[in-house]
Design an enzyme around this catalytic site. Structure first.
Site, PDB file in Angstrom:
ATOM      1  N   LYS A 119      16.160   4.385  50.369  1.00 21.86           N
ATOM      2  CA  LYS A 119      17.375   4.895  50.999  1.00 21.86           C
ATOM      3  C   LYS A 119      18.374   3.828  51.407  1.00 21.86           C
ATOM      4  O   LYS A 119      18.030   2.753  51.880  1.00 21.86           O
ATOM      5  CB  LYS A 119      17.010   5.693  52.253  1.00 21.86           C
ATOM      6  CG  LYS A 119      16.239   6.948  51.931  1.00 21.86           C
ATOM      7  CD  LYS A 119      17.136   8.157  51.819  1.00 21.86           C
ATOM      8  CE  LYS A 119      17.651   8.487  53.177  1.00 21.86           C
ATOM      9  NZ  LYS A 119      18.103   9.811  53.330  1.00 21.86           N
ATOM     10  N   GLU A 162      29.224   8.121  58.912  1.00 19.68           N
ATOM     11  CA  GLU A 162      28.592   9.238  59.643  1.00 19.68           C
ATOM     12  C   GLU A 162      28.864   9.134  61.131  1.00 19.68           C
ATOM     13  O   GLU A 162      29.192  10.115  61.797  1.00 19.68           O
ATOM     14  CB  GLU A 162      27.073   9.235  59.410  1.00 19.68           C
ATOM     15  CG  GLU A 162      26.664   9.715  58.028  1.00 19.68           C
ATOM     16  CD  GLU A 162      25.167   9.583  57.829  1.00 19.68           C
ATOM     17  OE1 GLU A 162      24.509  10.598  57.639  1.00 19.68           O
ATOM     18  OE2 GLU A 162      24.636   8.454  57.876  1.00 19.68           O
ATOM     19  N   SER A 217      16.149   3.294  55.603  1.00 17.92           N
ATOM     20  CA  SER A 217      15.281   4.239  56.292  1.00 17.92           C
ATOM     21  C   SER A 217      13.963   3.541  56.593  1.00 17.92           C
ATOM     22  O   SER A 217      13.496   2.727  55.802  1.00 17.92           O
ATOM     23  CB  SER A 217      15.034   5.445  55.385  1.00 17.92           C
ATOM     24  OG  SER A 217      13.838   6.089  55.746  1.00 17.92           O
ATOM     25  N   HIS A 226      38.834  23.335  47.409  1.00 22.57           N
ATOM     26  CA  HIS A 226      37.569  24.034  47.703  1.00 22.57           C
ATOM     27  C   HIS A 226      36.350  23.195  47.311  1.00 22.57           C
ATOM     28  O   HIS A 226      35.285  23.740  47.039  1.00 22.57           O
ATOM     29  CB  HIS A 226      37.482  25.392  46.981  1.00 22.57           C
ATOM     30  CG  HIS A 226      38.731  26.213  47.072  1.00 22.57           C
ATOM     31  ND1 HIS A 226      38.924  27.175  48.036  1.00 22.57           N
ATOM     32  CD2 HIS A 226      39.875  26.184  46.335  1.00 22.57           C
ATOM     33  CE1 HIS A 226      40.119  27.706  47.883  1.00 22.57           C
ATOM     34  NE2 HIS A 226      40.720  27.131  46.866  1.00 22.57           N
TER      35      HIS A 226
END
Ligand code: ARG
Length: 460
Positions: free
Chosen positions: A284, A291, A278, A157
């Protein structure tokens, strides 16, 4: 607009837009080399069976060689008006060898031709995918071996459950990719049958030798039913399904790498050359590659659903709907190959933040089950042990400490079966190393998994 090979019974040329809509050459040109090899085998068979003369066969074969070279050298011009790769090759052959080219299509149809091309194409793609999978498994195994002792929290979980070895975590993916590899190998077995010679749908009136063509093209045997031969796309559906499962595995590990590289988790760091920045936020470092792999899983599933849907209502035998079978397969093969190819070096180059993993493994009462198991071994029924540990956890939560921080008197307060030796059981190291049975997270068990993994890789 040139006249179509099938135009005999037509009184009007094809409408320009219909021609474009109907054409598949802009994508089935990928079959070019397989199409020519299939034709070569067919021609050899036709002359062996005295359906055409040896001389005719030689002329056609020579012409096909030239077309093949043109394709390989990128000199072949693919034209929409030729409709598909099968007609484009034949038309070029005719330009090279003259009217004898017309004999190539004896005892054959584009329906069995496309069926054999597609199978040959997929055999080759699956071979490449298996190689990429093998490489990825090697990298996983190597990383597991290098980092064998690193402890991390294991989750259910996505809540801290029990401490595990990072190597154990990685070897879980080895098992998944092993099954993917086996699935592709299984599929190849069903791709061993050659549909060439099934004709349009009912077979042919000529005395052809289908064993010969099957053998020439590296198939085990000819397919047994002509209707099935030209209308079967199970192999493509199986490919799309197996590829979807494999891409799903890549997507799951990607999801974890994305989470593990957040500053909140900070378990791993992906190499700079596998991340991007970024344009506005200078701090970043984004995990674009995992992804994208996670994102591309959507199109891989989409391709699978697309072909299943195309096939579901089709009567036997060939229907033009089936021209829609190729693009989803091409796209999935390209996507999966690229994803596998990029994943192996990404794992190889990533670094582990071992201290952070270790600290996190100690949080969340990850050794609570070990304390319960300890009490069970001292004779307490598991349900009672569960309750005792629950009370101890609640106490620690209140005091904001871990179970292993409790003093012996405090522990005894929860249950007098607890002795001084308890600290040998409730550290994360002890917890990990006590799970020694096959499949557990103890070092000996992971070593066994690695050994078995090596054996698998050496045998494929
Ligand atoms: N381009 C066609 C396809 O990809 C080849 C088979 C055409 N057969 C036919 N009967 N029109 O499916």
């Amino acid at each position: 607009m040139s006249e179509k090979p099938w135009a005999g019974r037509f009184s009007l040329p094809t409408d320009k837009f219909v021609e474009e809509f109907n054409a598949s050459i802009h994508f089935d040109k990928r079959f070019a080399e397989f199409d020519i090899k299939g034709s070569m085998a067919h021609v050899k068979m036709l002359s062996k069976q005295k359906i055409i003369t040896d001389r005719e066969s030689e002329e056609i074969l020579k012409g096909l060689e030239i077309v093949l070279t043109e394709i390989k050298e990128g000199k072949f011009i693919f034209k929409t008006e030729d409709e598909d790769i099968h007609m484009a090759v034949e038309k070029r052959l005719k330009e090279i060898v003259g009217p004898v080219a017309g004999k190539l299509h004896t005892a054959r149809s584009r329906n069995d031709q496309v069926a054999v091309d597609f199978r040959m194409y997929l055999r080759s793609e699956i071979g490449e995918i298996k190689n990429y999978l093998k490489l990825l498994m090697k990298v996983i195994l190597e990383k597991a071996r290098q980092e064998i002792d690193v402890i991390m929290p294991g989750y259910t979980h996505l809540q801290t459950a029990q401490p595990i070895l990072f190597s154990h975590y990685l070897m879980a993916y080895f098992e998944m990719f092993k099954r993917d590899y086996q699935r592709f190998t299984d599929l190849l077995k069903r791709l061993e049958f050659c549909p060439l010679g099934a004709g349009a749908l009912a077979g042919t009136t000529f005395d052809i030798d289908r064993d010969f063509t099957a053998n020439e093209l590296g198939f085990f045997a000819p397919t047994l039913n002509s209707l099935d031969s030209v209308s079967d796309r199970d192999f493509a559906l199986e490919f799309l399904s197996s590829a979807s499962i494999c891409q799903m595995h890549l997507s799951r590990i990607s999801e974890e790498f994305i989470i593990f590289s957040t500053s909140e988790f900070a378990f791993i760091e992906l190499s700079d050359d596998y991340c991007t920045g970024s344009s506005i936020m200078p701090q970043k470092k984004n995990p674009d590659i995992p992804e994208l792999i996670r994102g591309k899983t959507g199109r891989v599933y989409g391709n699978m659903v697309s072909l299943f849907t195309t096939m579901k209502g089709l009567p036997l035998a060939y229907n033009k709907d089936m021209q829609e079978d190729k693009e989803p397969v091409f796209d999935t093969a390209d996507t999966l190959k690229a994803s596998l190819k990029i994943f192996a070096p990404m794992i190889e180059k990533m670094t582990l933040k071992k201290d952070k993993m270790y600290k996190s493994a100690k949080l969340g009462f990850s050794t609570a089950t070990d304390l319960a198991d300890y009490l069970v071994r001292k004779g307490l029924p598991f349900r009672d042990a569960h309750h005792v540990v629950g009370k101890a956890v609640a106490f620690c939560l209140d005091k904001k400490i871990d179970l292993s921080d409790l003093k012996i008197e405090e522990l005894k307060g929860f249950c007098d079966l607890i002795d001084d030796d308890i600290y040998n059981f409730i550290t994360v190291e002890a917890s990990v190393n006590s799970r020694k049975a096959i499949g557990g997270t103890a070092k000996v068990s992971v070593e066994y998994q690695i050994e078995q993994g090596e054996k698998f890789l050496s045998e494929i």
